[in-house]
Scaffold this motif. Sequence first.
Motif, short mmCIF file in Angstrom:
data_model
loop_
_atom_site.label_atom_id
_atom_site.label_comp_id
_atom_site.label_asym_id
_atom_site.label_seq_id
_atom_site.Cartn_x
_atom_site.Cartn_y
_atom_site.Cartn_z
N VAL A 176 0.87 -1.19 0.00
CA VAL A 176 0.00 0.00 0.00
C VAL A 176 0.90 1.24 0.00
CG1 VAL A 176 -1.73 1.29 1.31
CG2 VAL A 176 -1.84 -1.21 1.20
N ARG A 177 0.58 2.19 -0.87
CA ARG A 177 1.43 3.36 -1.04
C ARG A 177 0.67 4.66 -0.78
NH1 ARG A 177 6.00 1.86 -3.21
NH2 ARG A 177 6.10 -0.27 -4.04
N GLU A 178 1.42 5.69 -0.41
CA GLU A 178 0.86 7.04 -0.34
C GLU A 178 0.60 7.51 -1.77
OE1 GLU A 178 0.13 8.37 2.45
OE2 GLU A 178 1.46 7.51 3.95
N GLU A 179 -0.08 8.65 -1.91
CA GLU A 179 -0.41 9.13 -3.25
C GLU A 179 0.82 9.36 -4.11
OE1 GLU A 179 -3.05 12.62 -3.83
OE2 GLU A 179 -4.48 11.33 -2.74
N ASP A 180 1.91 9.79 -3.50
CA ASP A 180 3.13 10.05 -4.28
C ASP A 180 3.99 8.80 -4.43
OD1 ASP A 180 4.24 9.72 -1.79
OD2 ASP A 180 5.02 11.76 -1.61
N GLY A 181 3.50 7.65 -4.01
CA GLY A 181 4.21 6.40 -4.25
C GLY A 181 4.97 5.85 -3.06
N LEU A 182 5.24 6.68 -2.06
CA LEU A 182 6.00 6.19 -0.91
C LEU A 182 5.24 5.04 -0.23
CD1 LEU A 182 8.37 6.42 1.14
CD2 LEU A 182 6.95 8.04 2.42
N ALA A 183 5.93 3.93 0.00
CA ALA A 183 5.30 2.80 0.69
C ALA A 183 4.94 3.25 2.11
CB ALA A 183 6.25 1.61 0.74
N VAL A 184 3.69 3.01 2.49
CA VAL A 184 3.25 3.38 3.83
C VAL A 184 4.05 2.56 4.85
CG1 VAL A 184 1.26 3.40 5.36
CG2 VAL A 184 0.94 3.86 2.94
N SER A 185 4.51 3.23 5.91
CA SER A 185 5.31 2.54 6.93
C SER A 185 5.20 3.28 8.26
CB SER A 185 6.78 2.51 6.49
OG SER A 185 7.62 2.16 7.58
N SER A 186 5.24 2.52 9.34
CA SER A 186 5.24 3.16 10.66
C SER A 186 6.44 4.09 10.80
CB SER A 186 5.31 2.10 11.77
OG SER A 186 4.30 1.13 11.59
N ARG A 187 7.54 3.74 10.14
CA ARG A 187 8.77 4.53 10.27
C ARG A 187 8.71 5.85 9.49
NH1 ARG A 187 11.33 -0.93 10.53
NH2 ARG A 187 12.35 -1.06 12.56
N ASN A 188 7.70 6.01 8.63
CA ASN A 188 7.59 7.30 7.91
C ASN A 188 7.37 8.44 8.88
OD1 ASN A 188 7.84 5.79 5.62
ND2 ASN A 188 5.73 6.04 4.92
N THR A 189 6.87 8.14 10.08
CA THR A 189 6.64 9.21 11.07
C THR A 189 7.96 9.84 11.53
OG1 THR A 189 6.63 7.55 12.80
CG2 THR A 189 4.49 8.26 12.01
N TYR A 190 9.08 9.16 11.29
CA TYR A 190 10.38 9.74 11.66
C TYR A 190 10.80 10.88 10.73
CZ TYR A 190 11.26 5.28 14.20
OH TYR A 190 11.21 4.18 15.01
N LEU A 191 10.16 10.97 9.54
CA LEU A 191 10.64 11.89 8.51
C LEU A 191 10.19 13.33 8.76
CD1 LEU A 191 9.70 9.67 5.41
CD2 LEU A 191 11.98 9.94 6.42
N ASP A 192 11.10 14.29 8.58
CA ASP A 192 10.65 15.70 8.59
C ASP A 192 10.14 16.05 7.19
OD1 ASP A 192 12.78 16.47 6.93
OD2 ASP A 192 14.05 17.10 8.61
N THR A 193 9.68 17.28 7.01
CA THR A 193 9.00 17.63 5.76
C THR A 193 9.89 17.42 4.54
OG1 THR A 193 7.91 19.30 7.08
CG2 THR A 193 7.57 19.45 4.71
N GLU A 194 11.12 17.86 4.64
CA GLU A 194 12.02 17.76 3.49
C GLU A 194 12.38 16.29 3.22
OE1 GLU A 194 12.80 19.48 1.10
OE2 GLU A 194 14.51 18.37 0.28
N GLN A 195 12.63 15.55 4.28
CA GLN A 195 12.93 14.12 4.10
C GLN A 195 11.74 13.39 3.48
OE1 GLN A 195 13.82 13.31 8.16
NE2 GLN A 195 16.00 13.80 7.99
#
Length: 283
Positions: A176-195
């Motif tokens: 399952v992916r976000e609209e821009d293609g990034l695979a959804v992951s619990s670890r995505n919460t670590y990312l800041d806006t630019e990352q």
Amino acid sequence: MQIIEDPEEMQQTGLNWRCREERVALVPTMGYFHEGHLSLIGWARQNSDRTVVSLFVNPTQFGPGEDFQDYPRDFDRDCDLAREMGVDVLFAPQAQQMYPGNHATWLQVPELSKYLCGASRPGHFQGVCTVVSKLFNIILPHIAVFGRKDWQQLAVISRMARDLNMPVEVVGRPIVREEDGLAVSSRNTYLDTEQRRQAAWIYAGLERAREWVAAGETDAAAIKDRLRRFYQGQIPSGQIDYIEIVDSREIYPVDEAGNNALLAVAVYLGRARLIDNILLQGE
Ligand code: AMP
């Protein structure tokens, strides 16, 4: 929905269902539910009589210096989401219940754990195999559902279940992916806006590579090299852990991106280690 902490109580529940010939599906997770988890749970619900979701941040699959302590957790929210999804049992044991002080038994699938995450995270798949086999023994499911995002994990667990005659059908489901293609992951919460912005290029790169293959480029070294340069340009804050093309079933590097070739990547962006993969040909 029942919340069960005690492995023995869970086993009794699973056994009762088995005796009544109810088909039991298990979705193993580390919690902090997102759309990826929910898609697995939805599929499990539709293909079984009873759905168990396990929620256990398994300490033995994290290496020293990895994010075990910081791993995102929100038990109450997870309970609400599982309840809304119609889960029968949320199995959420404590670490001491899963690993009493003198736990001494470990499972491995060394042949499939040499490359990709197996190489970058020594001991990771031993922890995964051990905990998943424990979950199979505790819950006694007929089906266990995993995401293809963790492709190597799915390959390892499928082989473990087959080699050890575990009475469980291991099922892999799409990423399952976000609209821009990034695979959804619990670890995505670590990312800041630019990352987070740069992270979208991980999947965009995989799609590009598939296009290169469709256009006739099948030399694995050339594809990996081109993708590495693409990532260095588009993901300047990232650090590539690996870019590898492997046989999708046996998980060893191949020279040619032919049938069954899987392109798998792991990229560090800040604190997050993000993984993704794509089959270079076919579905
Ligand atoms: P985790 O809680 O990260 O251990 O993941 C639990 C299960 O969800 C594993 O089988 C993962 O492969 C699966 N999963 C995680 N992210 C996704 C995703 N974006 N799409 C589909 N499955 C996923």
